[in-house]
Scaffold this motif. Structure first.
Motif, PDB file in Angstrom:
ATOM      1  N   LEU A   9       0.828  -1.207   0.000  1.00 33.97           N
ATOM      2  CA  LEU A   9       0.000   0.000   0.000  1.00 33.97           C
ATOM      3  C   LEU A   9       0.865   1.261   0.000  1.00 33.97           C
ATOM      4  CD1 LEU A   9      -2.920   0.942   0.054  1.00 33.97           C
ATOM      5  CD2 LEU A   9      -2.800   0.941   2.541  1.00 33.97           C
ATOM      6  N   ALA A  13       1.067   4.130  -2.939  1.00 34.07           N
ATOM      7  CA  ALA A  13       0.863   5.551  -2.652  1.00 34.07           C
ATOM      8  C   ALA A  13       2.020   6.385  -3.195  1.00 34.07           C
ATOM      9  CB  ALA A  13       0.711   5.766  -1.150  1.00 34.07           C
ATOM     10  N   LEU A  17       1.713   9.313  -6.119  1.00 34.77           N
ATOM     11  CA  LEU A  17       2.203  10.679  -5.900  1.00 34.77           C
ATOM     12  C   LEU A  17       3.254  11.064  -6.939  1.00 34.77           C
ATOM     13  CD1 LEU A  17       2.455  10.776  -2.025  1.00 34.77           C
ATOM     14  CD2 LEU A  17       0.856  12.035  -3.473  1.00 34.77           C
TER      15      LEU A  17
END
Length: 41
Positions: A9, A13, A17
């Motif tokens: 996870l 992320a 980004l």
């Protein structure tokens, strides 16, 4: 959630980004200025 899921996870992320930042840098600014034309125009 186990440790492997948390790492996956976090990696996802970071990728999202980074993709957002890179996409923001590729956007060309709109034209803002004057245009040069010939003497006859």
């Amino acid at each position: 959630m186990n440790r492997k899921g948390i790492h996956a996870l976090a990696a996802l992320a970071v990728l999202v980004l980074a993709a957002g930042l890179l996409h923001g840098r590729r956007v060309q600014p709109a034209f803002n200025g004057s245009r040069v034309c010939n003497d006859g125009e």
